[in-house]
Design a protein around this motif. Sequence first.
Motif, PDB file in Angstrom:
ATOM      1  N   VAL A   9      -3.320  -7.448  14.257  1.00  0.00           N
ATOM      2  CA  VAL A   9      -2.017  -6.777  14.207  1.00  0.00           C
ATOM      3  C   VAL A   9      -0.947  -7.819  13.894  1.00  0.00           C
ATOM      4  N   TRP A  10      -0.567  -7.869  12.634  1.00  0.00           N
ATOM      5  CA  TRP A  10       0.450  -8.794  12.104  1.00  0.00           C
ATOM      6  C   TRP A  10      -0.136 -10.190  11.982  1.00  0.00           C
ATOM      7  N   ASN A  11       0.662 -11.101  11.438  1.00  0.00           N
ATOM      8  CA  ASN A  11       0.260 -12.486  11.238  1.00  0.00           C
ATOM      9  C   ASN A  11       1.423 -13.402  11.623  1.00  0.00           C
ATOM     10  N   GLU A  12       1.145 -14.342  12.509  1.00  0.00           N
ATOM     11  CA  GLU A  12       2.109 -15.362  12.919  1.00  0.00           C
ATOM     12  C   GLU A  12       3.460 -14.777  13.353  1.00  0.00           C
ATOM     13  N   PRO A  13       3.435 -13.858  14.335  1.00  0.00           N
ATOM     14  CA  PRO A  13       4.689 -13.238  14.769  1.00  0.00           C
ATOM     15  C   PRO A  13       5.602 -14.181  15.545  1.00  0.00           C
ATOM     16  N   ASN A  14       5.154 -15.401  15.805  1.00  0.00           N
ATOM     17  CA  ASN A  14       6.003 -16.377  16.503  1.00  0.00           C
ATOM     18  C   ASN A  14       6.874 -17.187  15.555  1.00  0.00           C
ATOM     19  N   LEU A  15       6.832 -16.881  14.243  1.00  0.00           N
ATOM     20  CA  LEU A  15       7.634 -17.596  13.247  1.00  0.00           C
ATOM     21  C   LEU A  15       8.737 -16.709  12.672  1.00  0.00           C
ATOM     22  N   HIS A  51       8.615  -9.776   4.961  1.00  0.00           N
ATOM     23  CA  HIS A  51       7.972 -10.051   6.242  1.00  0.00           C
ATOM     24  C   HIS A  51       8.822  -9.583   7.416  1.00  0.00           C
ATOM     25  N   ALA A  52       9.752  -8.687   7.162  1.00  0.00           N
ATOM     26  CA  ALA A  52      10.558  -8.112   8.240  1.00  0.00           C
ATOM     27  C   ALA A  52       9.684  -7.240   9.132  1.00  0.00           C
ATOM     28  N   ARG A  53      10.012  -7.222  10.406  1.00  0.00           N
ATOM     29  CA  ARG A  53       9.307  -6.314  11.297  1.00  0.00           C
ATOM     30  C   ARG A  53       9.778  -4.874  11.038  1.00  0.00           C
ATOM     31  N   PRO A  54       8.950  -3.904  11.379  1.00  0.00           N
ATOM     32  CA  PRO A  54       9.343  -2.509  11.150  1.00  0.00           C
ATOM     33  C   PRO A  54      10.397  -2.057  12.155  1.00  0.00           C
ATOM     34  N   ALA A  55      11.230  -1.140  11.728  1.00  0.00           N
ATOM     35  CA  ALA A  55      12.251  -0.591  12.621  1.00  0.00           C
ATOM     36  C   ALA A  55      11.631   0.280  13.706  1.00  0.00           C
ATOM     37  N   ASP A  56      10.509   0.912  13.388  1.00  0.00           N
ATOM     38  CA  ASP A  56       9.889   1.857  14.321  1.00  0.00           C
ATOM     39  C   ASP A  56       8.407   1.501  14.493  1.00  0.00           C
ATOM     40  N   PRO A  57       8.009   0.970  15.659  1.00  0.00           N
ATOM     41  CA  PRO A  57       6.594   0.644  15.868  1.00  0.00           C
ATOM     42  C   PRO A  57       5.667   1.840  15.652  1.00  0.00           C
ATOM     43  N   ALA A  58       6.137   3.029  15.937  1.00  0.00           N
ATOM     44  CA  ALA A  58       5.294   4.221  15.775  1.00  0.00           C
ATOM     45  C   ALA A  58       4.950   4.461  14.308  1.00  0.00           C
ATOM     46  N   ILE A  61       0.814  -1.215   0.000  1.00  0.00           N
ATOM     47  CA  ILE A  61       0.000   0.000   0.000  1.00  0.00           C
ATOM     48  C   ILE A  61       0.850   1.269   0.000  1.00  0.00           C
ATOM     49  N   GLU A  62       2.002   1.236   0.688  1.00  0.00           N
ATOM     50  CA  GLU A  62       2.877   2.408   0.741  1.00  0.00           C
ATOM     51  C   GLU A  62       4.324   2.005   0.425  1.00  0.00           C
ATOM     52  N   PRO A  63       4.567   1.503  -0.790  1.00  0.00           N
ATOM     53  CA  PRO A  63       5.918   1.049  -1.115  1.00  0.00           C
ATOM     54  C   PRO A  63       6.949   2.174  -1.098  1.00  0.00           C
ATOM     55  N   THR A  64       6.495   3.373  -1.426  1.00  0.00           N
ATOM     56  CA  THR A  64       7.328   4.574  -1.329  1.00  0.00           C
ATOM     57  C   THR A  64       6.745   5.458  -0.246  1.00  0.00           C
ATOM     58  N   ARG A  65       7.570   5.914   0.650  1.00  0.00           N
ATOM     59  CA  ARG A  65       7.062   6.664   1.797  1.00  0.00           C
ATOM     60  C   ARG A  65       6.221   7.860   1.355  1.00  0.00           C
ATOM     61  N   GLY A  66       4.994   7.875   1.861  1.00  0.00           N
ATOM     62  CA  GLY A  66       4.088   8.978   1.563  1.00  0.00           C
ATOM     63  C   GLY A  66       3.251   8.802   0.315  1.00  0.00           C
ATOM     64  N   ALA A  67       3.509   7.729  -0.462  1.00  0.00           N
ATOM     65  CA  ALA A  67       2.751   7.481  -1.698  1.00  0.00           C
ATOM     66  C   ALA A  67       1.901   6.223  -1.502  1.00  0.00           C
ATOM     67  N   ILE A 102      -5.949  -7.844   8.244  1.00  0.00           N
ATOM     68  CA  ILE A 102      -4.651  -8.081   8.870  1.00  0.00           C
ATOM     69  C   ILE A 102      -3.750  -6.916   8.477  1.00  0.00           C
ATOM     70  N   VAL A 103      -3.453  -6.045   9.425  1.00  0.00           N
ATOM     71  CA  VAL A 103      -2.523  -4.960   9.167  1.00  0.00           C
ATOM     72  C   VAL A 103      -1.126  -5.517   9.421  1.00  0.00           C
ATOM     73  N   GLY A 104      -0.312  -5.586   8.369  1.00  0.00           N
ATOM     74  CA  GLY A 104       0.961  -6.253   8.567  1.00  0.00           C
ATOM     75  C   GLY A 104       2.015  -5.935   7.526  1.00  0.00           C
ATOM     76  N   TYR A 105       3.206  -6.431   7.846  1.00  0.00           N
ATOM     77  CA  TYR A 105       4.364  -6.416   6.954  1.00  0.00           C
ATOM     78  C   TYR A 105       4.895  -4.988   6.757  1.00  0.00           C
ATOM     79  N   THR A 106       5.976  -4.893   6.032  1.00  0.00           N
ATOM     80  CA  THR A 106       6.732  -3.644   6.060  1.00  0.00           C
ATOM     81  C   THR A 106       7.344  -3.319   4.697  1.00  0.00           C
ATOM     82  N   PRO A 107       7.196  -2.096   4.214  1.00  0.00           N
ATOM     83  CA  PRO A 107       7.911  -1.697   2.994  1.00  0.00           C
ATOM     84  C   PRO A 107       9.411  -1.634   3.272  1.00  0.00           C
ATOM     85  N   ARG A 108      10.186  -1.761   2.225  1.00  0.00           N
ATOM     86  CA  ARG A 108      11.637  -1.804   2.390  1.00  0.00           C
ATOM     87  C   ARG A 108      12.166  -0.600   3.162  1.00  0.00           C
TER      88      ARG A 108
END
Length: 369
Positions: free
Chosen positions: A166-172, A137-144, A90-96, A119-125
């Motif tokens: 909030v996320w999917n299968e965070p135990n893997l 499927h990397a976790r975000p650097a900043d939870p905020a 949804i936001e592959p480029t910050r702000g777009a 499921i709100v999840g996952y992280t843009p590069r």
Amino acid sequence: MSANAPLRSIAVLAAVMLSFVAPPGAGAAPVVRTQSSPAQCGGESDAVRIGVSPGAAIASLSSTDLDRELSLAKDAGAFAVRLDLDWGLIEPTRGAFDWALSDRIIDAVVAHGMCPYGIVGYTPRWARVPAAIDNPHARPADPAQFASFARTVVQRYQDRMSLWEVWNEPNLVSFFAPAPDVAAYSALLRATYQAIKQVQPNSTVLAGGMAPAETTQGNITGTTFLSSMYEQGANQYFDAFNVHPYTWPYLPNDPGTSSWNTAMKMWPMRDVMVAGGDSHKQIWITEFGAPTGTNPNSVSEQVQSDTIGIILDAVLGTDWLGPAFVYSLRDSGTDTSDVEQNFGLLHRDWTPKLAYARVDAFAAEHSAP
């Protein structure tokens, strides 16, 4: 936690199995159900509620196939459809922001009289932790930052959605790269829960579904993960816990699997929640099922149907178990040797498996209209 929890869970599931009636035949006609408003999407219900978790592939369907799949889900009694809201897409480029895919799917679910569950999840590069920069499927650097994205999502869809995960299968390892981390996930959950509730106070926010796992190779068992969340006070930031009790190729009530069986471990998880003061909260099952096909680890259509029936009957007889979402609605491919392509209630060519009629009959008897 009760010392006899595993034995208790085996006994409950065994009793469920004994209560089975013969499943309807594959040719049984589905019950016709009228469409209803998604206003009944709230977190608590006295009725058994069945959903479907079709996986990310639903986003690539043509309009015709999407309509057909959702119509079949509604016909089988599904009240909700679990969907990915992938920050990286949804936001592959910050702000777009690109809302085209999520708008299309969510609007279609609502048009078919079902509740979208996001499921709100996952992280843009650009927002990933450096240690897993190449992993989607990397976790975000900043939870905020993640929470800010979640707030934007809820602001956009609050008139159509009130169920959030909030996320999917965070135990893997494979879903919370570089490795599961209870403290990091708890911080993510806390920030995101607060952001969602600021926009939509009456929403239902679930913790990310616990995958079947042993504490090995970086993964963490769901019970251990949950216990650690309670130690950190993270239970304040979910309205319901969330488990994916896959047990294939074994049945969920097979007593020989009690040492690892995630379906049976829902009872010890419940004990953790009660001991932590959360007896009022449910455990939802947002993925369960079994793959058919020709792979040595696949199961027959009858075993798939029985697997689903056992879990649904456990939900029926257990008030602290919430809605159950079958994974998945339709096979994602035609290669019967590939386990991942064959979890559907329907074959890829749309023909129903035994499990489709079983879900339909169960919903007709036990679900809310």
